[in-house]
Design a protein around this motif. Structure first.
Motif, PDB file in Angstrom:
ATOM      1  N   VAL A 145      60.048  22.402   9.259  1.00  8.47           N
ATOM      2  CA  VAL A 145      60.094  21.578   8.906  1.00  8.47           C
ATOM      3  C   VAL A 145      59.409  21.597   7.235  1.00  8.47           C
ATOM      4  O   VAL A 145      58.301  22.143   7.355  1.00  8.47           O
ATOM      5  CB  VAL A 145      59.072  20.889   9.875  1.00  8.47           C
ATOM      6  CG1 VAL A 145      58.870  19.026   8.497  1.00  8.47           C
ATOM      7  CG2 VAL A 145      60.428  20.443  10.883  1.00  8.47           C
ATOM      8  N   VAL A 146      59.661  20.722   6.442  1.00  3.73           N
ATOM      9  CA  VAL A 146      59.094  20.706   5.388  1.00  3.73           C
ATOM     10  C   VAL A 146      59.007  19.227   5.283  1.00  3.73           C
ATOM     11  O   VAL A 146      59.710  18.729   5.050  1.00  3.73           O
ATOM     12  CB  VAL A 146      59.570  21.191   3.938  1.00  3.73           C
ATOM     13  CG1 VAL A 146      59.659  23.056   4.222  1.00  3.73           C
ATOM     14  CG2 VAL A 146      61.122  21.271   4.127  1.00  3.73           C
ATOM     15  N   ASP A 147      57.601  19.008   4.276  1.00  2.00           N
ATOM     16  CA  ASP A 147      57.452  17.658   4.429  1.00  2.00           C
ATOM     17  C   ASP A 147      55.880  17.431   3.755  1.00  2.00           C
ATOM     18  O   ASP A 147      55.552  17.979   3.137  1.00  2.00           O
ATOM     19  CB  ASP A 147      56.515  17.129   5.422  1.00  2.00           C
ATOM     20  CG  ASP A 147      57.303  15.616   5.130  1.00  2.00           C
ATOM     21  OD1 ASP A 147      57.385  14.951   3.903  1.00  2.00           O
ATOM     22  OD2 ASP A 147      56.802  14.612   6.124  1.00  2.00           O
ATOM     23  N   PHE A 148      56.065  16.563   3.011  1.00  8.22           N
ATOM     24  CA  PHE A 148      54.312  15.847   1.807  1.00  8.22           C
ATOM     25  C   PHE A 148      53.047  15.289   2.854  1.00  8.22           C
ATOM     26  O   PHE A 148      54.189  14.458   4.119  1.00  8.22           O
ATOM     27  CB  PHE A 148      54.813  15.094   0.563  1.00  8.22           C
ATOM     28  CG  PHE A 148      55.600  15.224  -0.286  1.00  8.22           C
ATOM     29  CD1 PHE A 148      55.178  16.929  -0.475  1.00  8.22           C
ATOM     30  CD2 PHE A 148      57.013  14.836  -0.237  1.00  8.22           C
ATOM     31  CE1 PHE A 148      55.667  17.184  -1.563  1.00  8.22           C
ATOM     32  CE2 PHE A 148      57.696  15.368  -1.826  1.00  8.22           C
ATOM     33  CZ  PHE A 148      56.926  16.753  -2.411  1.00  8.22           C
ATOM     34  N   ALA A 149      52.459  15.393   2.975  1.00  6.64           N
ATOM     35  CA  ALA A 149      51.379  15.246   4.072  1.00  6.64           C
ATOM     36  C   ALA A 149      50.327  15.008   3.143  1.00  6.64           C
ATOM     37  O   ALA A 149      49.431  15.631   1.403  1.00  6.64           O
ATOM     38  CB  ALA A 149      50.883  15.663   5.255  1.00  6.64           C
ATOM     39  N   ASP A 150      49.424  14.263   3.516  1.00 15.01           N
ATOM     40  CA  ASP A 150      47.459  13.806   3.124  1.00 15.01           C
ATOM     41  C   ASP A 150      46.594  15.063   2.830  1.00 15.01           C
ATOM     42  O   ASP A 150      46.410  15.620   4.208  1.00 15.01           O
ATOM     43  CB  ASP A 150      47.356  12.681   3.131  1.00 15.01           C
ATOM     44  CG  ASP A 150      47.823  11.328   3.212  1.00 15.01           C
ATOM     45  OD1 ASP A 150      48.798  11.167   1.905  1.00 15.01           O
ATOM     46  OD2 ASP A 150      47.860  10.284   4.163  1.00 15.01           O
ATOM     47  N   ASN A 151      46.137  15.183   1.813  1.00 18.63           N
ATOM     48  CA  ASN A 151      45.307  16.211   1.674  1.00 18.63           C
ATOM     49  C   ASN A 151      43.974  15.909   2.519  1.00 18.63           C
ATOM     50  O   ASN A 151      43.324  14.635   1.680  1.00 18.63           O
ATOM     51  CB  ASN A 151      44.652  16.997  -0.091  1.00 18.63           C
ATOM     52  CG  ASN A 151      44.080  18.029   0.084  1.00 18.63           C
ATOM     53  OD1 ASN A 151      43.388  17.751   0.140  1.00 18.63           O
ATOM     54  ND2 ASN A 151      44.665  19.057  -0.233  1.00 18.63           N
ATOM     55  N   PRO A 152      43.779  16.674   3.226  1.00 20.78           N
ATOM     56  CA  PRO A 152      41.960  16.157   4.197  1.00 20.78           C
ATOM     57  C   PRO A 152      40.665  16.615   3.102  1.00 20.78           C
ATOM     58  O   PRO A 152      40.169  15.677   3.596  1.00 20.78           O
ATOM     59  CB  PRO A 152      42.305  17.252   4.825  1.00 20.78           C
ATOM     60  CG  PRO A 152      43.163  17.907   4.431  1.00 20.78           C
ATOM     61  CD  PRO A 152      43.690  18.121   3.803  1.00 20.78           C
TER      62      PRO A 152
END
Length: 242
Positions: A66-73
């Protein structure tokens, strides 16, 4: 013309033992055929269930990239690009193609993600639950720069035996991240910024305190000098009068 009742009328009393034997043979044959049909249907159903269970096991045992965008922690309003194998087996030779090519506000600093080996060369092997994260962009800066908000990513890979899997296509849409209400969450970057502000404030306070101490010391020294001069003048006047 003979009626249907006449055609269906059977005088069982007129049957001979041979007639009864022939009827029993026919009934047995019909029952046997029906039994065989039921058995074939049951066998076909069982085979379908076995095939379905086997396909389900094989699908569950396949890699699933899976590839996706996510929030940087760490970075507030930072966006990460994430690649993860959510399957239960190893994924090999993972290739990622993106249309249009990635463009970020970080490109000007010499770190364009589109030229990173993650995109150009792919991933030789990706174990189950392995997650690779790359800092993609900052949300406010990206919006101000007017960069593309939607990408189509295609991921091709092989299973642990080297068998090609069906490519997976993902629509990565950054526009859904904007104009959403969310609570403010402070991370490590905020803590570091706060510590820097505190350090700067303490340095400024120490500087002001040192200046105040020097000013008061200077005033005290001037008062002492003035008092000494006044005392000396008084002593000189008294000696002359005598």
């Amino acid at each position: 013309m003979r009626t249907a009742n006449q055609l269906l009328a059977v005088d069982l009393r007129a049957w001979t033992p041979e007639d009864w034997s022939a009827a029993a043979t026919v009934a047995t044959a019909i029952f046997t055929i029906a039994t065989i049909g039921i058995a074939l249907a049951a066998a076909l159903y069982a085979k379908q269930q076995v095939d379905l269970a086997r396909e389900l096991r094989e699908e569950q045992a396949q890699p699933f990239v899976v590839v996706d965008f996510a929030d940087n922690p760490v970075m507030r309003q930072g966006i990460d690009f994430v690649v993860e194998n959510m399957g239960q087996t190893l994924a090999r030779n993972v290739k990622i193609s993106v249309d249009p090519p990635f463009a970020t506000t970080f490109d000007e600093y010499g770190y364009p993600l589109k030229d990173a080996p993650l995109i150009t060369d792919g991933i030789p092997s990706l174990p189950p639950r392995k997650r690779i994260t790359a800092l993609f962009d900052g949300a406010p800066e990206r919006r101000e720069a007017g960069l593309p908000m939607k990408y189509i990513a295609t991921v091709s890979f092989e299973d642990s035996r080297g068998r090609p899997q069906e490519p997976l296509t993902y629509i990565l849409d950054l526009s859904i991240r904007y104009n959403l209400l969310s609570p403010t969450e402070y991370g490590l970057s905020d803590a570091a910024e706060a510590l820097r502000d505190i350090s700067a404030t303490l340095k400024e306070t120490r500087s002001e305190l040192r200046g105040e101490f020097r000013r008061r010391r200077s005033e005290g020294e001037r008062r002492d000098a003035t008092a000494t001069r006044d005392s000396g003048s008084s002593d000189s006047g008294g000696t002359a009068a005598s």
